[in-house]
Design a protein around this motif. Structure first.
Motif, PDB file in Angstrom:
ATOM      1  N   GLU A   1       0.773  -1.158  -0.193  1.00 20.69           N
ATOM      2  CA  GLU A   1       0.011  -0.262   0.083  1.00 20.69           C
ATOM      3  C   GLU A   1       0.721   1.307   0.097  1.00 20.69           C
ATOM      4  O   GLU A   1       1.882   1.372   0.711  1.00 20.69           O
ATOM      5  N   PRO A   2       0.668   2.195  -0.960  1.00 23.78           N
ATOM      6  CA  PRO A   2       1.642   3.309  -1.023  1.00 23.78           C
ATOM      7  C   PRO A   2       1.300   4.537   0.124  1.00 23.78           C
ATOM      8  O   PRO A   2       0.355   4.561   0.668  1.00 23.78           O
ATOM      9  N   PHE A   3       2.586   5.059   0.579  1.00 20.11           N
ATOM     10  CA  PHE A   3       2.294   5.944   1.511  1.00 20.11           C
ATOM     11  C   PHE A   3       2.991   7.358   1.234  1.00 20.11           C
ATOM     12  O   PHE A   3       2.856   8.330   2.028  1.00 20.11           O
ATOM     13  N   TRP A   4       3.988   7.342   0.002  1.00 15.62           N
ATOM     14  CA  TRP A   4       4.550   8.509  -0.173  1.00 15.62           C
ATOM     15  C   TRP A   4       5.471   8.291  -1.505  1.00 15.62           C
ATOM     16  O   TRP A   4       5.681   7.294  -1.775  1.00 15.62           O
ATOM     17  N   GLY A   5       5.457   9.272  -2.294  1.00 13.10           N
ATOM     18  CA  GLY A   5       6.421   9.064  -3.599  1.00 13.10           C
ATOM     19  C   GLY A   5       6.569  10.415  -4.383  1.00 13.10           C
ATOM     20  O   GLY A   5       6.318  11.381  -3.802  1.00 13.10           O
ATOM     21  N   GLY A   6       7.059  10.160  -5.543  1.00 11.14           N
ATOM     22  CA  GLY A   6       7.300  11.315  -6.116  1.00 11.14           C
ATOM     23  C   GLY A   6       8.173  10.706  -7.631  1.00 11.14           C
ATOM     24  O   GLY A   6       7.628   9.448  -8.104  1.00 11.14           O
ATOM     25  N   THR A   7       9.053  11.374  -8.314  1.00 15.68           N
ATOM     26  CA  THR A   7       9.490  10.789  -9.721  1.00 15.68           C
ATOM     27  C   THR A   7      10.807  10.864  -9.700  1.00 15.68           C
ATOM     28  O   THR A   7      11.308  10.099  -8.850  1.00 15.68           O
ATOM     29  N   TYR A   8      11.316  11.668 -10.326  1.00 15.92           N
ATOM     30  CA  TYR A   8      12.864  11.694 -10.128  1.00 15.92           C
ATOM     31  C   TYR A   8      13.475  12.429  -9.035  1.00 15.92           C
ATOM     32  O   TYR A   8      12.812  13.678  -8.697  1.00 15.92           O
ATOM     33  N   PHE A   9      14.523  11.892  -8.340  1.00 10.99           N
ATOM     34  CA  PHE A   9      15.200  12.647  -7.222  1.00 10.99           C
ATOM     35  C   PHE A   9      16.746  12.537  -7.645  1.00 10.99           C
ATOM     36  O   PHE A   9      17.040  11.586  -8.138  1.00 10.99           O
ATOM     37  N   PRO A  10      17.008  13.790  -7.464  1.00 10.60           N
ATOM     38  CA  PRO A  10      18.698  13.788  -7.748  1.00 10.60           C
ATOM     39  C   PRO A  10      19.599  13.135  -6.666  1.00 10.60           C
ATOM     40  O   PRO A  10      19.003  12.836  -5.603  1.00 10.60           O
ATOM     41  N   PRO A  11      20.765  12.901  -6.999  1.00 13.27           N
ATOM     42  CA  PRO A  11      21.551  12.400  -5.935  1.00 13.27           C
ATOM     43  C   PRO A  11      22.000  13.227  -4.688  1.00 13.27           C
ATOM     44  O   PRO A  11      22.319  12.920  -3.564  1.00 13.27           O
ATOM     45  N   ALA A  12      21.751  14.547  -4.802  1.00 19.54           N
ATOM     46  CA  ALA A  12      22.022  15.662  -3.934  1.00 19.54           C
ATOM     47  C   ALA A  12      21.293  16.767  -4.402  1.00 19.54           C
ATOM     48  O   ALA A  12      20.446  16.908  -5.299  1.00 19.54           O
ATOM     49  N   PRO A  13      20.893  17.677  -3.237  1.00 17.34           N
ATOM     50  CA  PRO A  13      19.729  18.471  -3.396  1.00 17.34           C
ATOM     51  C   PRO A  13      20.003  19.352  -4.727  1.00 17.34           C
ATOM     52  O   PRO A  13      21.106  20.070  -4.665  1.00 17.34           O
ATOM     53  N   ARG A  14      19.042  19.489  -5.742  1.00 17.87           N
ATOM     54  CA  ARG A  14      19.189  20.587  -6.592  1.00 17.87           C
ATOM     55  C   ARG A  14      17.923  20.506  -7.286  1.00 17.87           C
ATOM     56  O   ARG A  14      16.892  19.628  -7.082  1.00 17.87           O
ATOM     57  N   TYR A  15      17.535  21.261  -8.225  1.00 17.93           N
ATOM     58  CA  TYR A  15      16.345  21.662  -8.896  1.00 17.93           C
ATOM     59  C   TYR A  15      15.072  21.716  -8.116  1.00 17.93           C
ATOM     60  O   TYR A  15      14.009  21.485  -8.304  1.00 17.93           O
ATOM     61  N   GLY A  16      15.573  22.339  -6.702  1.00 17.51           N
ATOM     62  CA  GLY A  16      14.389  22.352  -5.849  1.00 17.51           C
ATOM     63  C   GLY A  16      13.877  21.151  -5.295  1.00 17.51           C
ATOM     64  O   GLY A  16      12.772  21.063  -4.382  1.00 17.51           O
ATOM     65  N   ARG A  17      14.672  20.158  -5.338  1.00 18.58           N
ATOM     66  CA  ARG A  17      14.287  18.690  -4.755  1.00 18.58           C
ATOM     67  C   ARG A  17      15.432  18.247  -3.778  1.00 18.58           C
ATOM     68  O   ARG A  17      16.544  18.617  -3.825  1.00 18.58           O
ATOM     69  N   PRO A  18      14.916  17.913  -2.879  1.00 19.11           N
ATOM     70  CA  PRO A  18      15.716  17.103  -1.785  1.00 19.11           C
ATOM     71  C   PRO A  18      16.721  16.005  -2.485  1.00 19.11           C
ATOM     72  O   PRO A  18      16.227  15.315  -3.562  1.00 19.11           O
ATOM     73  N   GLY A  19      17.734  15.554  -2.025  1.00 19.11           N
ATOM     74  CA  GLY A  19      18.796  14.645  -2.533  1.00 19.11           C
ATOM     75  C   GLY A  19      18.078  13.223  -2.142  1.00 19.11           C
ATOM     76  O   GLY A  19      17.493  13.060  -1.214  1.00 19.11           O
ATOM     77  N   PHE A  20      18.246  12.144  -3.172  1.00 16.84           N
ATOM     78  CA  PHE A  20      17.803  10.923  -2.847  1.00 16.84           C
ATOM     79  C   PHE A  20      18.069  10.366  -1.488  1.00 16.84           C
ATOM     80  O   PHE A  20      17.261   9.407  -0.905  1.00 16.84           O
ATOM     81  N   PRO A  21      19.519  10.417  -1.187  1.00 13.82           N
ATOM     82  CA  PRO A  21      19.818   9.754   0.135  1.00 13.82           C
ATOM     83  C   PRO A  21      18.945  10.464   1.333  1.00 13.82           C
ATOM     84  O   PRO A  21      18.683   9.550   2.185  1.00 13.82           O
ATOM     85  N   GLN A  22      18.690  11.687   1.403  1.00 14.62           N
ATOM     86  CA  GLN A  22      18.143  12.454   2.328  1.00 14.62           C
ATOM     87  C   GLN A  22      16.590  11.819   2.357  1.00 14.62           C
ATOM     88  O   GLN A  22      15.904  11.600   3.482  1.00 14.62           O
TER      89      GLN A  22
END
Length: 671
Positions: A119-140
């Motif tokens: 059952e889904p509880f959170w998600g998104g699409t592309y995540f960068p490896p470090a914070p950029r494009y206004g997106r948090p980094g994937f490890p975070q």
């Protein structure tokens, strides 16, 4: 017992999954065993969904899934599942709907976090490896999701269950029978007209997709009501995209979409379904206008399919990748120096007609687009120059091809090729379509089709879209050949729909078969993607079969399915345009019965010159005993003539081909 702590994709029959088989991530294919592992380890699931030709899927793979530190974090905190959205659109649609329900925009790669129950509880699409494009980094992201799971597991599980119920109600629910209301189709067409870019065609803004279902709505509204604005919007959109760089001017075929609003910078993957729909739309445009632009683009696009997409045995491959040499679009871009090296003194002639465009936001080399919407007076010379550039381009490292044969996509392509073969009298295109149809038949088991076939490895059970699209393909081949075996194939595929996919009320169908055991929800498949939904195909298939057979029971079945689908589509009309189109055709179909002399075809060429998505064409010879029209009516097959029926009413027969041409082109009602 947990699965082996290694990547388990090596033996999967999906080119996309094969792309990830050497990742240090301990990927699992979608399976009950993977979810059981999550339950045993009490870990959430990280679900990653993409497809082989997807540029941003490649980017996230290179940046994160090939990174040993990030992979180690994924392996320690999650059970990681990788899904090919083209091979499992049923899984993809469920979790994409969940992401939308969270208020997020969709896209691929789709990155979802699930409870061990799936059952889904959170998600998104592309995540960068470090914070950029206004997106948090994937490890975070990974660490935050894991911490939330440890701290708030009960709360997350409750909300995930509620979200799953909501998605299930949206994708699987039933509605009361409201009856078909044709005014709703007209309202939808008028709303779509308000979205059309009056200068550049397509829908306003960027990115710009071909959006064939929307264009079909406008075209049907034109055919029915004579609304010239709808016709002109389709023609403008096609001319703009077929002259823009979203179209491959050297090799033929459309890319998936344009990243800008002027059709200049494509997202370079080339999909079979986009080009199947293009062939059909451009055929309608040619029949209406006689503009050779549309004829040439059809010829070039079918040439691309025949040259680059036909597999051993006759099936069509799914797609070509966006990337080559580690760069998006590298295979397709050109510098002026490269053009001059290949063409020499002829380069000035080529560059007088074609622009090497490089918008400010595009970091790669220029893309080729046509400078003028009108064809040149010297297309023969330009064709020879394009061929020289194409031959030079063929020596470059090629984008990867996804060789899986998707049954529903192939069904679309077969139907489009059959229709184009009639319009242009091209028996070679018909042979191409028939070979692909035979390939599909040879992959069936006990009358059931797989969804995907990769080198003989087939994924059963198939989807409702597979059987419906292949029924429509068979119907298209029947109209092109008038061979009765194709009509029987169309019937068999519809009967398989009822046996394996019908709902408990017998008024609709699910996307997945009754014996499909690995889906968390059994959904209907009502929502369009870049092509019409599974339900739209089902409605169209039953309607077509009713016209082919003239059987009252099948006609009533088609109406019942259409009315139920139409009722469901009211809640989200823009996402279910395919259902509106199919229902408009199902509730007021056209049928043309032509009785020809054995040695003289007077009416068939007229019908072939004017394809109409609402119309089913049947030809018999004089003396045929069962020339059914609609209802209880039959044609007088003792003499040559043509009978055109609209809905359940038929016009008087005509023995004049010119009169038939006028009848076919007449609108049902005034604008």
């Amino acid at each position: 017992m947990p699965l082996a702590p290694v990547n388990l994709l090596a033996d999967q029959p999906s080119p996309y999954l094969q792309q990830h088989r050497e990742n240090p991530v301990h990927w699992r294919p979608w399976s009950d065993a993977a979810l059981a592992e999550a339950r045993e380890l009490d870990r959430p699931v990280l679900l990653s969904i993409g497809y082989a030709a997807c540029h941003w899927c490649h980017v996230m793979a290179h940046e994160s899934f090939e990174n040993h530190d990030i992979a180690a974090l994924m392996n320690r905190l999650f059970v990681n599942i990788k899904v090919d959205r083209e091979a499992r659109p049923d899984i993809d649609q469920i979790y994409m709907a969940a992401l939308h329900a969270m208020g997020e925009h969709g896209g691929w790669p789709l990155t979802m976090f699930l409870t061990p129950a799936g059952e889904p509880f959170w998600g998104g699409t592309y995540f960068p490896p470090a914070p950029r494009y206004g997106r948090p980094g994937f490890p975070q992201i990974l660490q935050a999701v894991n911490q939330a799971w440890r701290d708030k597991k009960a709360e997350i599980t409750r909300s995930a269950s509620a979200l799953t119920r909501h998605v299930g109600e949206r994708l699987s629910g039933t509605t009361s029978q409201l009856g078909y209301d044709p005014s709703k189709f007209r309202t939808l067409a008028e709303s779509i007209m308000g979205m059309v870019d009056p200068v550049l065609g397509g829908m306003k803004g960027a990115p710009k997709f071909p959006n064939a279902p929307f264009l079909e709505t406008l075209w049907i509204n034109w055919l029915k009501r004579g609304d010239h604005a709808c016709r002109d919007a389709v023609l403008l959109s096609l001319r703009q995209m077929l002259n823009g760089a979203i179209y491959d001017h050297l090799g033929g075929g459309l890319s998936r979409y344009s990243t800008d609003d002027s059709w200049t910078v494509p997202h370079f993957e080339k999909m079979l379904y986009d080009n199947a729909q293009l062939i059909r739309l451009a055929g309608w445009a040619f029949a209406e206008t006689g503009d050779d632009l549309f004829r040439l683009r059809i010829e070039e696009t079918i040439g691309w399919i025949e040259r680059e997409m036909v597999l051993p045995g006759g099936g069509f491959a799914a797609s070509l990748d966006a990337d080559s040499e580690g760069e998006e679009g590298r295979f397709y871009t050109w510098t002026e120096d490269e053009v001059r090296t290949v063409l020499g003194t002829d380069s000035s002639r080529f560059l007088a007609e074609y622009e090497l465009a490089k918008p400010p936001q595009w970091e790669g080399d220029p893309v080729i687009r046509r400078g003028d919407l009108n064809l040149s007076d010297d297309e023969t010379t330009l064709s020879a120059l394009r061929l020289r550039l194409l031959e030079a381009r063929a020596r470059r490292p090629r984008p990867a091809r996804d060789d899986k044969v998707l049954t529903d996509w192939n069904g679309q392509a077969i139907a489009s090729l059959a229709e184009a073969s009639r319009l242009f009298g091209r028996t070679d295109w018909l042979e191409l379509a028939e070979a692909a149809f035979r390939f599909a038949l040879e992959s069936n088991e006990s009358g059931r089709l797989p969804h995907a076939n990769l080198g003989g490895r087939c994924s059963f059970p198939g989807l409702s879209s597979d059987h419906a699209a292949m029924s429509l393909a068979a119907a298209g081949l029947f109209e092109a050949t008038q061979r009765s075996e194709y009509k029987e194939h169309a019937r068999d595929f519809c009967l398989a729909l009822d046996r394996w996919y019908s709902d408990e009320t017998q008024t609709g169908h699910f996307l997945t078969a009754a014996d499909c055991t690995d889906v968390p929800l059994r959904i209907r498949g009502d929502v369009d993607d870049a092509m019409p939904s599974a339900t739209a195909f089902v409605v169209a298939a039953w309607s077509k079969l009713a016209m082919l057979t003239g059987e009252a029971e099948i006609q009533q079945r088609a109406w019942t399915i259409a009315e139920a689908a139409f009722a469901r589509a009211q809640a989200m009309p823009y996402g279910q345009v395919g259902i509106f189109n199919a229902c408009e055709i199902a509730m007021a179909p056209h049928k043309l019965v032509m009785v020809e002399e054995p040695e003289e075809r007077r009416f068939i060429p007229v019908a072939n010159r004017f394809p109409d998505p609402r119309r089913t064409d049947i030809a018999v010879t004089v003396g045929y005993s069962k020339a059914k029209l609609v209802g209880e009516a039959t044609a007088d097959a003792q003499r040559a003539g043509a009978w055109l029926c609209r809905g359940m009413a038929c016009l008087p027969p005509t023995g004049d081909p010119a009169e038939l041409d006028r009848e076919l082109r007449a609108h049902d009602e005034g604008a």
